[in-house]
Design a protein around this motif. Structure first.
Motif, short mmCIF file in Angstrom:
data_model
loop_
_atom_site.label_atom_id
_atom_site.label_comp_id
_atom_site.label_asym_id
_atom_site.label_seq_id
_atom_site.Cartn_x
_atom_site.Cartn_y
_atom_site.Cartn_z
N ALA A 1 0.87 -1.26 -0.12
CA ALA A 1 0.17 0.04 0.08
C ALA A 1 1.00 1.30 -0.18
O ALA A 1 0.71 2.17 -0.68
CB ALA A 1 -0.89 -0.04 1.16
N LEU B 1 -3.43 6.53 -3.07
CA LEU B 1 -4.10 5.30 -2.16
C LEU B 1 -4.56 6.24 -1.22
O LEU B 1 -4.09 6.40 -0.08
CB LEU B 1 -3.18 4.23 -1.84
CG LEU B 1 -4.06 3.18 -1.22
CD1 LEU B 1 -5.03 2.55 -2.08
CD2 LEU B 1 -3.02 2.28 -0.47
N THR B 2 -5.80 6.91 -1.39
CA THR B 2 -6.59 7.65 -0.65
C THR B 2 -7.19 6.97 0.67
O THR B 2 -7.00 5.57 0.78
CB THR B 2 -7.90 8.44 -1.09
OG1 THR B 2 -8.80 7.26 -1.32
CG2 THR B 2 -7.57 9.07 -2.32
N GLU C 1 -9.92 6.34 1.74
CA GLU C 1 -11.15 5.33 1.31
C GLU C 1 -10.62 4.46 0.58
O GLU C 1 -10.89 3.18 0.73
CB GLU C 1 -12.16 6.32 0.63
CG GLU C 1 -12.57 7.47 1.41
CD GLU C 1 -11.73 8.91 1.31
OE1 GLU C 1 -12.05 9.62 2.28
OE2 GLU C 1 -10.65 8.82 0.81
N LEU C 2 -9.57 4.38 -0.45
CA LEU C 2 -8.96 3.43 -1.02
C LEU C 2 -8.50 2.36 -0.27
O LEU C 2 -8.32 1.01 -0.34
CB LEU C 2 -8.44 3.76 -2.22
CG LEU C 2 -8.96 4.48 -3.23
CD1 LEU C 2 -8.10 5.17 -4.43
CD2 LEU C 2 -9.91 3.59 -4.02
N ARG C 3 -7.56 2.92 0.68
CA ARG C 3 -6.84 1.79 1.48
C ARG C 3 -7.78 1.10 2.45
O ARG C 3 -7.76 0.17 2.79
CB ARG C 3 -6.01 2.71 2.70
CG ARG C 3 -5.03 1.90 3.73
CD ARG C 3 -4.47 2.80 4.52
NE ARG C 3 -3.07 3.28 3.80
CZ ARG C 3 -1.94 2.69 3.65
NH1 ARG C 3 -1.69 1.52 4.23
NH2 ARG C 3 -0.87 3.26 2.96
N GLN D 1 -11.01 0.48 1.61
CA GLN D 1 -11.46 -0.51 0.68
C GLN D 1 -10.55 -1.90 0.50
O GLN D 1 -11.04 -3.18 0.47
CB GLN D 1 -11.75 0.02 -0.60
CG GLN D 1 -12.38 -1.00 -1.60
CD GLN D 1 -12.70 -0.45 -3.04
OE1 GLN D 1 -11.64 0.34 -3.44
NE2 GLN D 1 -13.75 -0.92 -3.73
N GLU D 2 -9.28 -1.40 0.34
CA GLU D 2 -8.28 -2.53 0.16
C GLU D 2 -8.19 -3.45 1.49
O GLU D 2 -8.21 -4.50 1.42
CB GLU D 2 -7.00 -2.04 -0.09
CG GLU D 2 -5.73 -2.88 -0.40
CD GLU D 2 -5.90 -3.83 -1.35
OE1 GLU D 2 -5.10 -4.72 -1.44
OE2 GLU D 2 -6.64 -3.31 -2.31
N ASP D 3 -8.25 -2.74 2.77
CA ASP D 3 -7.93 -3.60 3.97
C ASP D 3 -9.34 -4.67 4.14
O ASP D 3 -9.33 -5.70 4.43
CB ASP D 3 -7.94 -2.79 4.98
CG ASP D 3 -6.61 -1.87 5.12
OD1 ASP D 3 -5.67 -2.40 4.38
OD2 ASP D 3 -6.55 -1.04 5.91
#
Length: 145
Positions: free
Chosen positions: A116, A123-124, A126-128, A130-132
């Motif tokens: 990440a 990698l905002t 919010e995107l982090r 979502q990834e988690d």
């Protein structure tokens, strides 16, 4: 760091030649060492490209191409995903690998897997998140399987 170890295909692997009992035994022993050391996260062999498909992207167009694919040396016959402290440690483990393609010239390619932090500000939060969430969901599904 996570590293993908790519086993390059050979003429025999693309022809569907299966490994011998000796080769399977040696590789099984090596995989056992990787697991006991906490290095191996995943790994598998792949069927020849004749059984594969490629999806080619051109703008909004998607084209499905059936295997086999040319340029055997560019194809993948198998892989591992390892958790290591450094690329140097990955190289040390790769050097210990039994010959993955006995009787042919074999190649292992080691490539770091993006983390990440590699994506910086793109990698905002919010995107982090979502990834988690997706990573947790995949792990949960794997435990159930």
């Amino acid at each position: 760091m996570r590293v993908m170890v790519i086993v390059k295909a050979t003429k025999n692997s693309e022809a569907g030649v299966m490994p011998s009992e000796k080769a399977l035994t040696e590789m099984g022993k090596y995989n056992e060492e990787l697991v006991k050391a906490g290095i191996m996260l995943a790994g598998d062999g792949l069927h020849p490209s004749v059984k594969g498909k490629r999806i080619q992207f051109s703008g909004n167009k998607r084209t499905v191409v059936d295997g086999p694919f040319a340029e055997t040396k560019e194809l993948v016959a198998g892989f591992w995903v390892w958790q290591v402290r450094s690329m140097e440690e990955a190289v040390e483990w790769a050097r210990r690998c039994p010959d993955p393609m006995p009787g042919e010239e074999a190649v292992l390619e080691l490539r770091p897997i993006f983390e990440a932090s590699d994506f910086g500000d793109a990698l905002t939060p919010e995107l982090r998140a979502q990834e988690d969430r997706l990573r947790s969901e995949v792990e949960s599904q794997q435990r159930k399987a």
